[in-house]
Design a protein around this motif. Structure first.
Motif, PDB file in Angstrom:
ATOM      1  N   GLU A 127      50.460  45.676  16.587  1.00  0.00           N
ATOM      2  CA  GLU A 127      50.882  46.043  17.937  1.00  0.00           C
ATOM      3  C   GLU A 127      52.339  46.470  17.956  1.00  0.00           C
ATOM      4  N   LYS A 128      52.680  47.263  18.957  1.00  0.00           N
ATOM      5  CA  LYS A 128      54.069  47.570  19.257  1.00  0.00           C
ATOM      6  C   LYS A 128      54.566  46.585  20.309  1.00  0.00           C
ATOM      7  N   LEU A 129      55.860  46.397  20.353  1.00  0.00           N
ATOM      8  CA  LEU A 129      56.446  45.463  21.308  1.00  0.00           C
ATOM      9  C   LEU A 129      56.305  46.001  22.726  1.00  0.00           C
ATOM     10  N   LEU A 130      55.799  45.152  23.607  1.00  0.00           N
ATOM     11  CA  LEU A 130      55.629  45.530  25.011  1.00  0.00           C
ATOM     12  C   LEU A 130      56.914  45.206  25.773  1.00  0.00           C
ATOM     13  N   GLU A 131      57.511  46.206  26.400  1.00  0.00           N
ATOM     14  CA  GLU A 131      58.730  45.986  27.174  1.00  0.00           C
ATOM     15  C   GLU A 131      58.396  45.292  28.495  1.00  0.00           C
ATOM     16  N   GLN A 132      59.375  44.560  29.021  1.00  0.00           N
ATOM     17  CA  GLN A 132      59.193  43.787  30.246  1.00  0.00           C
ATOM     18  C   GLN A 132      60.224  44.233  31.290  1.00  0.00           C
ATOM     19  N   PRO A 133      59.846  45.085  32.232  1.00  0.00           N
ATOM     20  CA  PRO A 133      60.785  45.569  33.247  1.00  0.00           C
ATOM     21  C   PRO A 133      61.418  44.454  34.087  1.00  0.00           C
ATOM     22  N   THR A 134      60.703  43.338  34.275  1.00  0.00           N
ATOM     23  CA  THR A 134      61.252  42.265  35.105  1.00  0.00           C
ATOM     24  C   THR A 134      62.476  41.623  34.463  1.00  0.00           C
ATOM     25  N   ALA A 135      62.698  41.855  33.178  1.00  0.00           N
ATOM     26  CA  ALA A 135      63.851  41.260  32.495  1.00  0.00           C
ATOM     27  C   ALA A 135      65.166  41.757  33.081  1.00  0.00           C
ATOM     28  N   SER A 136      65.183  42.967  33.621  1.00  0.00           N
ATOM     29  CA  SER A 136      66.427  43.558  34.119  1.00  0.00           C
ATOM     30  C   SER A 136      66.948  42.868  35.371  1.00  0.00           C
ATOM     31  N   THR A 137      66.058  42.181  36.102  1.00  0.00           N
ATOM     32  CA  THR A 137      66.476  41.526  37.340  1.00  0.00           C
ATOM     33  C   THR A 137      66.355  40.010  37.289  1.00  0.00           C
ATOM     34  N   SER A 138      65.891  39.464  36.178  1.00  0.00           N
ATOM     35  CA  SER A 138      65.678  38.024  36.068  1.00  0.00           C
ATOM     36  C   SER A 138      66.897  37.327  35.471  1.00  0.00           C
ATOM     37  N   GLU A 139      67.105  36.092  35.882  1.00  0.00           N
ATOM     38  CA  GLU A 139      68.166  35.274  35.298  1.00  0.00           C
ATOM     39  C   GLU A 139      67.733  34.652  33.967  1.00  0.00           C
ATOM     40  N   CYS A 140      66.459  34.755  33.643  1.00  0.00           N
ATOM     41  CA  CYS A 140      65.956  34.198  32.380  1.00  0.00           C
ATOM     42  C   CYS A 140      66.337  35.086  31.198  1.00  0.00           C
ATOM     43  N   ASP A 141      66.540  34.470  30.056  1.00  0.00           N
ATOM     44  CA  ASP A 141      66.684  35.214  28.812  1.00  0.00           C
ATOM     45  C   ASP A 141      65.293  35.575  28.301  1.00  0.00           C
ATOM     46  N   PHE A 142      65.169  36.772  27.740  1.00  0.00           N
ATOM     47  CA  PHE A 142      63.911  37.232  27.168  1.00  0.00           C
ATOM     48  C   PHE A 142      64.095  37.340  25.649  1.00  0.00           C
ATOM     49  N   LEU A 143      63.340  36.536  24.903  1.00  0.00           N
ATOM     50  CA  LEU A 143      63.506  36.447  23.453  1.00  0.00           C
ATOM     51  C   LEU A 143      62.229  36.863  22.739  1.00  0.00           C
ATOM     52  N   CYS A 144      62.374  37.636  21.689  1.00  0.00           N
ATOM     53  CA  CYS A 144      61.233  38.027  20.860  1.00  0.00           C
ATOM     54  C   CYS A 144      61.490  37.596  19.427  1.00  0.00           C
ATOM     55  N   PHE A 145      60.572  36.792  18.882  1.00  0.00           N
ATOM     56  CA  PHE A 145      60.640  36.368  17.484  1.00  0.00           C
ATOM     57  C   PHE A 145      59.693  37.243  16.669  1.00  0.00           C
ATOM     58  N   THR A 146      60.214  37.842  15.628  1.00  0.00           N
ATOM     59  CA  THR A 146      59.435  38.818  14.880  1.00  0.00           C
ATOM     60  C   THR A 146      59.803  38.814  13.401  1.00  0.00           C
TER      61      THR A 146
END
Length: 301
Positions: A38-57
């Motif tokens: 699979e390719k990594l799926l981007e998450q548009p909600t990350a731009s407005t969220s206070e949460c950190d978005f982490l990808c382990f690969t």
């Protein structure tokens, strides 16, 4: 629409939250991407969220506009699916600086702020782990059936896992399974670490399809669990599957046939054995009471 469902769980102690600042918890969303399927799926909600978005690969030079990429060595060079389960299950080993986490499969697209989703899955401080029920599997039997029918793991591993559940907690085979694509955890609590370590051990020993062993782990744990009825495909909070490559027959229901039907019958026998033993114990207690009453009557005469 979602519907909250609570699971009966045993008492567990509350661990002190690991926080930065007074009264503020650090929260993250994370996913795992191992291998080349699979390719990594981007998450548009990350731009407005206070949460950190982490990808382990395990991919080199992976770039993303929404994820913070962390490259890790796979646990098994020739087994990407099982390697991806290590950060998925053992969140405490990868998220030391965070108090709460929301794991999502790479094929899950978030439609709402993850803080809102965490509030739904972890509605109270006492809740250790929040899950969604599998919205198109009626029983754990069905999940075993589809895994076998699609050849998602070796037959030996699947049957060994089934046999273990039959011997330890056969009643859960007729219960609703959980969906592993979305998991909220207070991952540093000792009760969670203990249960997740057991889950990882079962994923190594039995099938790498972790949804098969998760109900057994929860049944044998002291976790406080909150489960939600969320449409796994199209809820108001997320959409799945959305990856560039994904199986299209996940929604079909399969059940055991042929020789596997014999295994199902054997599981029924185990359940009946437990019931027979319960009735024998109950009968023994009644007989004891009758003997005691009879003795009292004889003494009174």
């Amino acid at each position: 629409m979602r519907q909250a469902v609570r699971l009966e769980a045993m008492e567990t102690s509350h661990d002190i939250a690991r926080t930065e600042g007074v009264g503020k918890e650090k929260v993250c969303v994370y996913t795992c991407l191992f291998g080349d399927e699979e390719k990594l799926l981007e998450q548009p909600t990350a731009s407005t969220s206070e949460c950190d978005f982490l990808c382990f690969t395990d991919k080199e030079n992976l770039a993303s506009s929404s994820w913070r990429i962390t490259q890790v060595s796979p646990q098994f060079a020739l087994d990407s699916p099982r390697s991806s389960r290590h950060p998925k299950i053992l969140a405490n080993k990868y998220l030391e600086c965070y108090d709460k986490s929301l794991y999502i499969d790479n094929s899950v697209l978030l439609l709402r702020d993850p803080l809102e989703i965490l509030g739904i899955l972890l509605p109270e401080e006492r809740v250790d782990i929040g899950l969604a029920y599998h919205s198109f599997r009626a029983t754990l039997w069905d999940e075993f059936g589809i895994v076998q029918a699609l050849g998602l793991d070796s037959a030996d591993r699947i049957n060994e896992c089934l046999q273990y559940i039959m011997e330890t907690c056969p009643n859960i085979l007729k219960e609703r399974p959980f969906w592993g694509g979305l998991i909220a955890r207070r991952h540093h609590r000792q009760s969670v670490i203990k249960a997740m370590t057991r889950w990882w051990e079962m994923t190594l020993r039995f099938s790498r399809r972790d949804q098969l062993s998760l109900p057994c782990v929860i049944n044998c744990s002291r976790l406080k669990v909150h489960a939600e009825e969320l449409d796994n495909h199209n809820s108001e909070y997320f959409k799945w599957p959305c990856s560039t490559r994904h199986r299209t027959n996940y929604g079909k229901t399969a059940s055991f046939t042929g020789t596997s039907r014999l295994i199902e019958v054997l599981a029924e026998c185990e359940i009946l054995k437990d019931e027979v033993q319960r009735l024998r114990t109950e009968n023994s207690l009644i007989k004891h009471d009758l003997d005691r009453v009879s003795q009292q009557l004889n003494e009174a005469q």
